[in-house]
Design a protein around this motif. Structure first.
Motif, PDB file in Angstrom:
ATOM      1  N   GLU A   1      -4.414  60.315 -28.035  1.00 36.04           N
ATOM      2  CA  GLU A   1      -3.605  60.979 -28.874  1.00 36.04           C
ATOM      3  C   GLU A   1      -4.293  60.976 -30.245  1.00 36.04           C
ATOM      4  N   MET A   2      -4.984  60.019 -30.590  1.00 37.75           N
ATOM      5  CA  MET A   2      -5.677  59.751 -31.971  1.00 37.75           C
ATOM      6  C   MET A   2      -6.692  61.123 -32.047  1.00 37.75           C
ATOM      7  N   MET A   3      -7.247  61.469 -30.726  1.00 31.87           N
ATOM      8  CA  MET A   3      -8.129  62.499 -30.965  1.00 31.87           C
ATOM      9  C   MET A   3      -7.502  63.990 -31.164  1.00 31.87           C
ATOM     10  N   HIS A   4      -6.173  63.879 -30.521  1.00 28.74           N
ATOM     11  CA  HIS A   4      -5.387  64.952 -30.690  1.00 28.74           C
ATOM     12  C   HIS A   4      -5.044  65.364 -32.128  1.00 28.74           C
ATOM     13  N   ARG A   5      -4.769  64.152 -32.853  1.00 28.19           N
ATOM     14  CA  ARG A   5      -4.399  64.124 -34.279  1.00 28.19           C
ATOM     15  C   ARG A   5      -5.439  64.655 -35.192  1.00 28.19           C
ATOM     16  N   ARG A   6      -6.754  64.779 -34.671  1.00 26.52           N
ATOM     17  CA  ARG A   6      -7.819  65.199 -35.282  1.00 26.52           C
ATOM     18  C   ARG A   6      -7.935  66.736 -34.633  1.00 26.52           C
ATOM     19  N   ASP A   7      -7.390  67.345 -34.274  1.00 25.61           N
ATOM     20  CA  ASP A   7      -7.463  68.521 -33.551  1.00 25.61           C
ATOM     21  C   ASP A   7      -8.560  68.565 -32.479  1.00 25.61           C
TER      22      ASP A   7
ATOM     23  N   ASP B   1     -22.182  60.600 -32.525  1.00 22.37           N
ATOM     24  CA  ASP B   1     -21.767  59.116 -33.186  1.00 22.37           C
ATOM     25  C   ASP B   1     -20.604  59.372 -34.192  1.00 22.37           C
ATOM     26  N   ASP B   2     -19.437  59.445 -33.820  1.00 25.81           N
ATOM     27  CA  ASP B   2     -18.185  59.584 -34.532  1.00 25.81           C
ATOM     28  C   ASP B   2     -17.474  58.442 -35.173  1.00 25.81           C
TER      29      ASP B   2
ATOM     30  N   GLY C   1     -12.525  59.507 -43.587  1.00 26.62           N
ATOM     31  CA  GLY C   1     -12.472  60.189 -44.818  1.00 26.62           C
ATOM     32  C   GLY C   1     -11.487  59.938 -45.619  1.00 26.62           C
ATOM     33  N   PHE C   2     -11.678  60.020 -46.994  1.00 29.80           N
ATOM     34  CA  PHE C   2     -11.033  59.289 -48.165  1.00 29.80           C
ATOM     35  C   PHE C   2     -10.011  60.441 -48.564  1.00 29.80           C
ATOM     36  N   HIS C   3     -10.217  61.453 -48.546  1.00 27.23           N
ATOM     37  CA  HIS C   3      -9.342  62.630 -48.963  1.00 27.23           C
ATOM     38  C   HIS C   3      -8.738  63.612 -48.230  1.00 27.23           C
ATOM     39  N   SER C   4      -9.499  63.709 -46.977  1.00 23.55           N
ATOM     40  CA  SER C   4      -9.082  64.700 -45.684  1.00 23.55           C
ATOM     41  C   SER C   4      -9.507  64.219 -44.578  1.00 23.55           C
ATOM     42  N   ALA C   5      -8.977  64.468 -43.373  1.00 22.03           N
ATOM     43  CA  ALA C   5      -9.085  64.400 -42.309  1.00 22.03           C
ATOM     44  C   ALA C   5     -10.304  65.093 -41.805  1.00 22.03           C
ATOM     45  N   THR C   6     -11.067  64.639 -40.783  1.00 19.73           N
ATOM     46  CA  THR C   6     -12.264  65.275 -40.218  1.00 19.73           C
ATOM     47  C   THR C   6     -12.084  65.363 -38.811  1.00 19.73           C
TER      48      THR C   6
END
Length: 464
Positions: free
Chosen positions: A157-163, A280-281, A287-292
């Motif tokens: 689910e965490m990975m889904h939130r990062r598309d 290596d993720d 990310g401080f300002h946006s999701a990666t």
């Protein structure tokens, strides 16, 4: 001062600079104009501009205003060309010394900060509850090889939130990110194979490559955008590279962030030359300002093995990581049985509860704001006190990369400062070819206490 207003203005200005709203050398709108356009006070505008100045995104000219600096060439470790032949490596004794001092991310490893954040206290409670829930003789049984299914569901689910599309069945729990990288290399390579790495790159990966007797070829990397794609292609045309290790999101030591175009080109090269991409993720959520996105989100051919853990975002003491093994998933499960056998059931269950009730995401949101503040404090110090140095301004992660004058030897500085209880991370340990002698990695993972500021001042004196 309204914290949100100056951060909003800073973000708006940064995006304008990044997107080319103002060209190299152009003057920004005046402070008065910014006040009127954004309905904020003069103090708010000045604070936002001062923060951007500390990050070297703008420069102030007396009585003239703020300007965009003239473009400079993006630094890479060497020219985009075929590098030296692949070679077996020996990890530096300095790296072993750093790790033995527990000093990888702290100038003052002997100095202990204050109380634990409340969210870490909540994590400890979740772990304790999980231990208490164990019934009967369950503690005498091993966990399933892939790890707790409920935790894997939370990770998916965490990975889904990062598309990034991921199913729990595609994931395997590991003993941290280093273990995940180890499994990825074992699944894709055999002794004597050639593996490409970024230069400068993660020293932990170099340790693994030495242990597995794999040959290494260094690919130059930009300090801001990561691996040089042209240099990689040149080497793929010459050497039988089997796999490549990359950190697209806020890599250590530079904090670089790989542009999306480069990610697409990298995956196209992987398909063309039939190589495995080991991602290596570990800093991907920081990310401080946006999701990666993970690189794996763009993978259409099941070539990216994505590795991560909670050691940088939450706690190093947990030793819980995970791996999305792509086409090598089944082999990775078997290798985990050999190298670890099983993971702690109670730790996984406690961590699962901590994520499921929202505590982890609350902690991460607060932690990223803390790291951003600590990064800016470090940047302000460097801007005011280290005019002789250049440094990166990462938009996530926990460290930045400093370039000192060429005559400086950070390996010598390491030995001299160690006698004073100060530990720096010298540049050469991020390479196998003794490069980056005048570089060092500084972390903003800790509070800038009076003791750590004193350590920076001592370091400055040694450099001088």
């Amino acid at each position: 001062m309204n914290n949100f207003r100056y951060l909003e203005l800073e973000t708006w200005l940064r995006e304008g600079i990044t997107n080319g709203r103002w060209k190299s050398g152009a003057r920004l709108p005046s402070i008065r104009q910014l006040c009127e356009d954004h309905k904020v006070s003069k103090a708010t505008v000045q604070h936002a501009l001062h923060r951007l100045e500390a990050q070297r995104l703008v420069i102030a000219k007396p009585k003239s205003g703020y300007f965009i600096p003239h473009e400079r060439a993006v630094k890479v470790s060497s020219k985009a060309q075929v590098t030296n032949a692949p070679t077996l490596i020996t990890v530096s004794d300095v790296l072993i010394d750093v790790m033995s001092k527990n000093a990888a991310f702290d100038l003052m490893p002997s100095f202990v900060d204050g109380e634990k954040p409340s969210s870490i206290v909540a994590l400890n409670r979740s772990l304790t509850r999980a231990l208490r829930r164990q019934k009967g003789h369950l503690h005498q049984y091993y966990d399933v090889p892939a790890g707790d299914i409920h935790l894997r569901k939370q990770l998916a689910e965490m990975m889904h939130r990062r598309d990034c599309a991921a199913q729990p069945e595609e994931l395997c729990i590991t003993n941290g990110c280093q273990h995940a990288l180890f499994l990825a290399l074992m699944a894709t390579c055999q002794a004597g194979d050639v593996v490409a790495v970024e230069s400068p790159g993660f020293y932990g990966a170099l340790q693994l490559l030495e242990q597995l007797q794999l040959k290494v070829i260094e690919i130059p990397a930009s300090y801001t955008t990561g691996i040089d794609i042209a240099a990689l292609e040149s080497n793929l045309n010459v050497w039988p590279i089997k796999a490549i290790i990359v950190t697209p999101n806020f890599s250590t030591p530079t904090g670089s962030l790989m542009p999306n175009d480069n990610r697409i080109k990298l995956l196209a090269l992987a398909e063309k030359f039939d190589i495995a991409v080991i991602e290596d993720d570990i800093y991907g959520e920081m990310g401080f300002h946006s999701a990666t996105q993970p690189l794996a989100a763009l993978d259409e051919h099941s070539r990216v093995i994505s590795c991560s853990s909670f050691s940088k975002s939450l706690s190093r003491d947990l030793r819980v990581g995970w791996i999305k093994g792509a086409r090598w998933h089944e082999k990775i499960i078997k290798l985990k049985l050999i190298t670890q056998l099983a993971s702690s059931s109670s730790t996984q269950q406690g961590l699962c509860d901590y994520i499921a009730d929202g505590s982890y995401h609350l902690y991460l949101r607060r932690q990223k704001q803390t790291l951003l503040q600590q990064r800016d404090q470090l940047l302000t110090y460097l801007c005011q006190n280290w005019s002789f140095a250049d440094y990166t301004v990462p938009e996530g992660g926990i460290s930045l990369w400093v370039t000192l004058p060429e005559h400086c030897d950070t390996m010598q500085l390491y030995s001299q400062l160690s006698r004073s209880g100060i530990t720096i991370i010298p540049g050469p340990i991020f390479s196998i070819s003794n490069q980056f002698k005048s570089n060092l990695r500084l972390s903003f993972n800790h509070q800038w206490t009076e003791e750590r500021i004193k350590a920076l001042n001592v370091l400055k004196k040694y450099i001088a």
